[in-house]
Design a protein around this motif. Structure first.
Motif, PDB file in Angstrom:
ATOM      1  N   GLU A  76      44.737  40.613  67.069  1.00  0.00           N
ATOM      2  CA  GLU A  76      44.544  40.494  66.027  1.00  0.00           C
ATOM      3  C   GLU A  76      43.994  41.974  64.498  1.00  0.00           C
ATOM      4  N   VAL A  77      45.433  42.378  63.643  1.00  0.00           N
ATOM      5  CA  VAL A  77      44.422  43.296  62.612  1.00  0.00           C
ATOM      6  C   VAL A  77      44.222  42.706  61.785  1.00  0.00           C
ATOM      7  N   SER A  78      43.628  42.785  60.809  1.00  0.00           N
ATOM      8  CA  SER A  78      42.844  42.440  59.603  1.00  0.00           C
ATOM      9  C   SER A  78      43.829  43.300  58.882  1.00  0.00           C
ATOM     10  N   GLU A  79      44.243  42.888  57.548  1.00  0.00           N
ATOM     11  CA  GLU A  79      45.173  44.128  56.168  1.00  0.00           C
ATOM     12  C   GLU A  79      43.764  45.076  55.485  1.00  0.00           C
ATOM     13  N   THR A  80      44.885  45.919  55.825  1.00  0.00           N
ATOM     14  CA  THR A  80      44.180  47.288  55.683  1.00  0.00           C
ATOM     15  C   THR A  80      43.642  47.421  53.792  1.00  0.00           C
ATOM     16  N   ARG A  81      42.783  47.723  53.956  1.00  0.00           N
ATOM     17  CA  ARG A  81      41.887  48.110  52.963  1.00  0.00           C
ATOM     18  C   ARG A  81      41.383  49.586  52.119  1.00  0.00           C
ATOM     19  N   SER A  82      41.409  49.903  51.332  1.00  0.00           N
ATOM     20  CA  SER A  82      41.084  51.438  51.687  1.00  0.00           C
ATOM     21  C   SER A  82      39.810  51.359  50.401  1.00  0.00           C
ATOM     22  N   PHE A  83      39.169  52.409  50.447  1.00  0.00           N
ATOM     23  CA  PHE A  83      37.793  52.911  49.474  1.00  0.00           C
ATOM     24  C   PHE A  83      37.761  54.254  49.169  1.00  0.00           C
ATOM     25  N   ASN A  84      37.785  54.479  47.861  1.00  0.00           N
ATOM     26  CA  ASN A  84      37.184  55.609  47.647  1.00  0.00           C
ATOM     27  C   ASN A  84      35.638  56.682  47.696  1.00  0.00           C
ATOM     28  N   LEU A  85      35.441  57.618  48.784  1.00  0.00           N
ATOM     29  CA  LEU A  85      34.185  57.227  48.809  1.00  0.00           C
ATOM     30  C   LEU A  85      33.921  58.857  47.762  1.00  0.00           C
ATOM     31  N   GLN A  86      32.279  58.548  46.714  1.00  0.00           N
ATOM     32  CA  GLN A  86      32.404  58.999  45.929  1.00  0.00           C
ATOM     33  C   GLN A  86      30.973  60.333  45.826  1.00  0.00           C
ATOM     34  N   GLU A  87      30.969  61.197  45.680  1.00  0.00           N
ATOM     35  CA  GLU A  87      29.659  61.833  45.563  1.00  0.00           C
ATOM     36  C   GLU A  87      29.093  61.312  45.059  1.00  0.00           C
ATOM     37  N   ILE A  88      27.530  61.888  45.933  1.00  0.00           N
ATOM     38  CA  ILE A  88      26.574  60.829  45.835  1.00  0.00           C
ATOM     39  C   ILE A  88      25.475  61.595  44.736  1.00  0.00           C
TER      40      ILE A  88
END
Length: 208
Positions: A76-88
């Motif tokens: 079973e596979v979940s929905e796809t989500r996105s994220f944006n990796l910010q500069e620390i």
């Protein structure tokens, strides 16, 4: 977690709801929503995973999904989500500039304004690995700090870095600044007494 489209910083945790009877999960992270460019795929037994194990580029958007796997059953596979990796965020030192020479022995160290609620820690070392720290001060406020006398010496090379600290977070260290101190010779002493050619008497003579 993270929620779809969320901005996150390096070191965040992936987390998802536990699937009953799942033997393990597969986490996939990709550079595109179609997962044609998968940058990370791993089997995990827990329903959370640290992003610290994944090499990701700051200021980029990534996509992730979770597979659950159990014997005799299709994945079973979940929905796809996105994220944006910010500069620390990190302090940005203005003075001294990197590779500065002839820096005074009590310089006024300056940095760019930072978010409210943060104080600063400042370190100076004799090497870039900071195993030879000669100055370490924290709880500094504002955007400038005058180094106390005796902290550094002339004819020397030093390395400077800073980090910002709040009640619930600490930033990564700033870029390391390499600088060297003044190399001008000390002033020649001027004799005041006795004066040139002066005749002195007595068992004790005062020289200044």
């Amino acid at each position: 977690h993270p929620a779809n489209g969320q901005a996150v910083f390096s070191g965040f945790q992936f987390a998802w709801e536990e699937v009953q009877k799942a033997e393990y999960y597969i986490i996939e992270v990709a550079a595109d929503s179609q997962f044609e460019h998968v940058v990370y795929r791993r089997n995990v037994t827990d329903n959370q995973f640290s992003s610290s194990d994944i090499t990701l580029q700051e200021n980029e958007t990534y996509y992730w999904r979770i597979y659950s796997r159990m014997a005799g059953v299709n994945d079973e596979v979940s929905e796809t989500r996105s994220f944006n990796l910010q500069e620390i965020p990190r302090p940005e030192i203005i003075y001294p500039a990197n590779e500065s020479a002839d820096v005074e022995l009590t310089p006024l160290i300056e940095w760019e304004p930072f978010d409210e609620g943060f104080t600063f820690r400042l370190q100076i070392s004799t090497n870039s690995l900071f195993t030879g720290v000669v100055f370490d001060e924290d709880s500094i406020t504002g955007t400038a700090y005058e180094l106390p006398p005796g902290s550094i010496y002339s004819y020397s090379t030093y390395y400077l870095r800073m980090q910002a600290v709040s009640s619930d977070s600490t930033t990564v260290w700033s870029d390391i600044i390499r600088f060297s101190t003044v190399t001008s010779p000390p002033a020649v002493p001027v004799i005041v007494a006795p004066t040139e050619g002066e005749t002195v008497t007595g068992p004790e003579v005062s020289i200044s």
